[in-house]
Design a protein around this motif. Structure first.
Motif, PDB file in Angstrom:
ATOM      1  N   GLU A 115       0.709  -1.495   0.126  1.00 34.77           N
ATOM      2  CA  GLU A 115      -0.304  -0.380   0.313  1.00 34.77           C
ATOM      3  C   GLU A 115       1.141   1.541   0.299  1.00 34.77           C
ATOM      4  O   GLU A 115       0.201   1.844  -0.224  1.00 34.77           O
ATOM      5  CB  GLU A 115      -1.274   0.020   0.997  1.00 34.77           C
ATOM      6  CG  GLU A 115      -0.048  -0.122   2.373  1.00 34.77           C
ATOM      7  CD  GLU A 115      -0.179  -1.579   3.326  1.00 34.77           C
ATOM      8  OE1 GLU A 115       0.128  -0.956   4.461  1.00 34.77           O
ATOM      9  OE2 GLU A 115      -0.099  -2.310   2.403  1.00 34.77           O
ATOM     10  N   HIS A 116       2.096   1.273   0.381  1.00 34.29           N
ATOM     11  CA  HIS A 116       3.072   1.948   0.616  1.00 34.29           C
ATOM     12  C   HIS A 116       3.263   2.722  -1.074  1.00 34.29           C
ATOM     13  O   HIS A 116       4.625   3.078  -1.049  1.00 34.29           O
ATOM     14  CB  HIS A 116       4.115   2.310   1.503  1.00 34.29           C
ATOM     15  CG  HIS A 116       3.196   2.334   2.778  1.00 34.29           C
ATOM     16  ND1 HIS A 116       2.400   3.498   3.779  1.00 34.29           N
ATOM     17  CD2 HIS A 116       3.386   1.095   4.223  1.00 34.29           C
ATOM     18  CE1 HIS A 116       2.286   2.574   4.275  1.00 34.29           C
ATOM     19  NE2 HIS A 116       2.661   1.749   4.302  1.00 34.29           N
ATOM     20  N   GLY A 117       3.987   1.754  -1.858  1.00 33.44           N
ATOM     21  CA  GLY A 117       4.040   2.140  -3.699  1.00 33.44           C
ATOM     22  C   GLY A 117       5.521   0.986  -2.706  1.00 33.44           C
ATOM     23  O   GLY A 117       6.235   1.072  -4.306  1.00 33.44           O
ATOM     24  N   LYS A 118       5.790   0.463  -2.634  1.00 25.21           N
ATOM     25  CA  LYS A 118       7.093   0.097  -2.717  1.00 25.21           C
ATOM     26  C   LYS A 118       6.933  -2.131  -2.680  1.00 25.21           C
ATOM     27  O   LYS A 118       6.197  -2.800  -2.090  1.00 25.21           O
ATOM     28  CB  LYS A 118       7.853  -0.352  -0.467  1.00 25.21           C
ATOM     29  CG  LYS A 118       8.906  -0.950  -0.957  1.00 25.21           C
ATOM     30  CD  LYS A 118       9.463  -0.747   1.358  1.00 25.21           C
ATOM     31  CE  LYS A 118      10.978  -1.938   1.025  1.00 25.21           C
ATOM     32  NZ  LYS A 118      10.917  -1.890   2.332  1.00 25.21           N
ATOM     33  N   ALA A 119       7.562  -2.659  -3.563  1.00 26.23           N
ATOM     34  CA  ALA A 119       7.994  -3.805  -4.144  1.00 26.23           C
ATOM     35  C   ALA A 119       8.352  -4.597  -3.010  1.00 26.23           C
ATOM     36  O   ALA A 119       9.219  -4.826  -2.353  1.00 26.23           O
ATOM     37  CB  ALA A 119       8.816  -3.291  -5.654  1.00 26.23           C
ATOM     38  N   VAL A 120       7.345  -5.402  -2.995  1.00 25.54           N
ATOM     39  CA  VAL A 120       7.961  -6.735  -1.804  1.00 25.54           C
ATOM     40  C   VAL A 120       7.714  -7.814  -2.224  1.00 25.54           C
ATOM     41  O   VAL A 120       8.131  -9.455  -1.700  1.00 25.54           O
ATOM     42  CB  VAL A 120       6.362  -6.422  -0.364  1.00 25.54           C
ATOM     43  CG1 VAL A 120       6.536  -5.403  -0.553  1.00 25.54           C
ATOM     44  CG2 VAL A 120       5.037  -6.759  -1.430  1.00 25.54           C
ATOM     45  N   LEU A 121       7.508  -8.370  -3.712  1.00 23.58           N
ATOM     46  CA  LEU A 121       7.513  -9.428  -4.587  1.00 23.58           C
ATOM     47  C   LEU A 121       8.400  -8.967  -5.471  1.00 23.58           C
ATOM     48  O   LEU A 121       7.608  -8.223  -6.223  1.00 23.58           O
ATOM     49  CB  LEU A 121       5.960  -9.828  -4.321  1.00 23.58           C
ATOM     50  CG  LEU A 121       5.994 -11.004  -5.593  1.00 23.58           C
ATOM     51  CD1 LEU A 121       6.826 -12.659  -4.625  1.00 23.58           C
ATOM     52  CD2 LEU A 121       4.965 -11.795  -5.346  1.00 23.58           C
ATOM     53  N   ARG A 122       8.817  -9.981  -6.297  1.00 22.05           N
ATOM     54  CA  ARG A 122       9.466 -10.041  -7.487  1.00 22.05           C
ATOM     55  C   ARG A 122       9.797 -11.940  -7.467  1.00 22.05           C
ATOM     56  O   ARG A 122      10.817 -12.287  -7.653  1.00 22.05           O
ATOM     57  CB  ARG A 122      10.984  -8.996  -7.827  1.00 22.05           C
ATOM     58  CG  ARG A 122      10.475  -7.984  -8.056  1.00 22.05           C
ATOM     59  CD  ARG A 122      11.816  -6.864  -8.277  1.00 22.05           C
ATOM     60  NE  ARG A 122      11.264  -5.334  -7.951  1.00 22.05           N
ATOM     61  CZ  ARG A 122      12.576  -4.898  -8.041  1.00 22.05           C
ATOM     62  NH1 ARG A 122      13.703  -5.080  -6.797  1.00 22.05           N
ATOM     63  NH2 ARG A 122      11.469  -3.407  -7.641  1.00 22.05           N
ATOM     64  N   LYS A 123       9.066 -11.813  -8.552  1.00 20.35           N
ATOM     65  CA  LYS A 123       9.552 -13.709  -8.903  1.00 20.35           C
ATOM     66  C   LYS A 123       9.891 -13.754 -10.806  1.00 20.35           C
ATOM     67  O   LYS A 123       8.354 -13.006 -11.353  1.00 20.35           O
ATOM     68  CB  LYS A 123       7.857 -14.255  -8.278  1.00 20.35           C
ATOM     69  CG  LYS A 123       8.159 -15.845  -8.581  1.00 20.35           C
ATOM     70  CD  LYS A 123       8.738 -16.344  -7.681  1.00 20.35           C
ATOM     71  CE  LYS A 123       8.763 -17.659  -7.515  1.00 20.35           C
ATOM     72  NZ  LYS A 123       9.781 -18.853  -6.749  1.00 20.35           N
ATOM     73  N   GLN A 124      10.302 -14.165 -10.811  1.00 20.61           N
ATOM     74  CA  GLN A 124      10.868 -14.730 -12.476  1.00 20.61           C
ATOM     75  C   GLN A 124      10.840 -16.388 -12.414  1.00 20.61           C
ATOM     76  O   GLN A 124      11.178 -17.039 -11.709  1.00 20.61           O
ATOM     77  CB  GLN A 124      11.648 -14.482 -12.849  1.00 20.61           C
ATOM     78  CG  GLN A 124      12.463 -14.551 -14.111  1.00 20.61           C
ATOM     79  CD  GLN A 124      13.975 -13.821 -14.498  1.00 20.61           C
ATOM     80  OE1 GLN A 124      15.268 -14.047 -14.052  1.00 20.61           O
ATOM     81  NE2 GLN A 124      13.534 -13.413 -15.058  1.00 20.61           N
ATOM     82  N   ILE A 125       9.781 -16.366 -13.676  1.00 18.97           N
ATOM     83  CA  ILE A 125       9.385 -18.006 -13.765  1.00 18.97           C
ATOM     84  C   ILE A 125       9.890 -18.107 -16.080  1.00 18.97           C
ATOM     85  O   ILE A 125       9.341 -17.881 -16.174  1.00 18.97           O
ATOM     86  CB  ILE A 125       8.100 -18.305 -13.806  1.00 18.97           C
ATOM     87  CG1 ILE A 125       7.604 -18.013 -12.304  1.00 18.97           C
ATOM     88  CG2 ILE A 125       7.716 -19.457 -13.916  1.00 18.97           C
ATOM     89  CD1 ILE A 125       6.198 -17.698 -11.532  1.00 18.97           C
ATOM     90  N   LYS A 126      10.340 -18.997 -15.548  1.00 15.09           N
ATOM     91  CA  LYS A 126      10.256 -19.591 -16.908  1.00 15.09           C
ATOM     92  C   LYS A 126      10.291 -20.535 -17.669  1.00 15.09           C
ATOM     93  O   LYS A 126       9.913 -21.585 -16.689  1.00 15.09           O
ATOM     94  CB  LYS A 126      12.485 -20.204 -17.015  1.00 15.09           C
ATOM     95  CG  LYS A 126      13.913 -19.272 -16.469  1.00 15.09           C
ATOM     96  CD  LYS A 126      14.954 -19.264 -16.838  1.00 15.09           C
ATOM     97  CE  LYS A 126      16.158 -17.904 -16.120  1.00 15.09           C
ATOM     98  NZ  LYS A 126      17.090 -18.719 -16.509  1.00 15.09           N
ATOM     99  N   ARG A 127       9.934 -20.403 -19.068  1.00 16.72           N
ATOM    100  CA  ARG A 127       9.319 -21.288 -19.771  1.00 16.72           C
ATOM    101  C   ARG A 127       9.591 -22.426 -19.730  1.00 16.72           C
ATOM    102  O   ARG A 127      10.903 -22.132 -19.990  1.00 16.72           O
ATOM    103  CB  ARG A 127       8.576 -20.838 -20.718  1.00 16.72           C
ATOM    104  CG  ARG A 127       7.751 -19.726 -20.776  1.00 16.72           C
ATOM    105  CD  ARG A 127       7.116 -19.058 -22.297  1.00 16.72           C
ATOM    106  NE  ARG A 127       6.204 -18.419 -21.656  1.00 16.72           N
ATOM    107  CZ  ARG A 127       4.851 -18.488 -22.859  1.00 16.72           C
ATOM    108  NH1 ARG A 127       4.335 -18.865 -24.029  1.00 16.72           N
ATOM    109  NH2 ARG A 127       4.644 -16.797 -22.685  1.00 16.72           N
ATOM    110  N   ASP A 128       9.907 -24.083 -19.744  1.00 17.86           N
ATOM    111  CA  ASP A 128       9.886 -24.806 -20.145  1.00 17.86           C
ATOM    112  C   ASP A 128      10.264 -24.606 -22.211  1.00 17.86           C
ATOM    113  O   ASP A 128       9.677 -24.616 -22.710  1.00 17.86           O
ATOM    114  CB  ASP A 128       9.177 -25.994 -19.628  1.00 17.86           C
ATOM    115  CG  ASP A 128       9.770 -26.003 -17.810  1.00 17.86           C
ATOM    116  OD1 ASP A 128      10.150 -25.564 -17.643  1.00 17.86           O
ATOM    117  OD2 ASP A 128       8.980 -26.796 -17.673  1.00 17.86           O
TER     118      ASP A 128
END
Length: 35
Positions: free
Chosen positions: A22-35
């Motif tokens: 809610e404060h505009g801070k990034a709390v999750l970053r996830k990178q998922i590769k395709r097979d």
């Protein structure tokens, strides 16, 4: 940590998910590769 906004980047080889609190801070970053 409460995620209020989720963004998804759909590319050819990689998905990226970003969660922002809610404060505009990034709390999750996830990178998922395709097979």
């Amino acid at each position: 940590m409460k995620i209020t906004t989720v963004g998804i980047d759909l590319a050819k080889n990689v998905f990226q998910v970003h969660g922002v609190d809610e404060h505009g801070k990034a709390v999750l970053r996830k990178q998922i590769k395709r097979d």
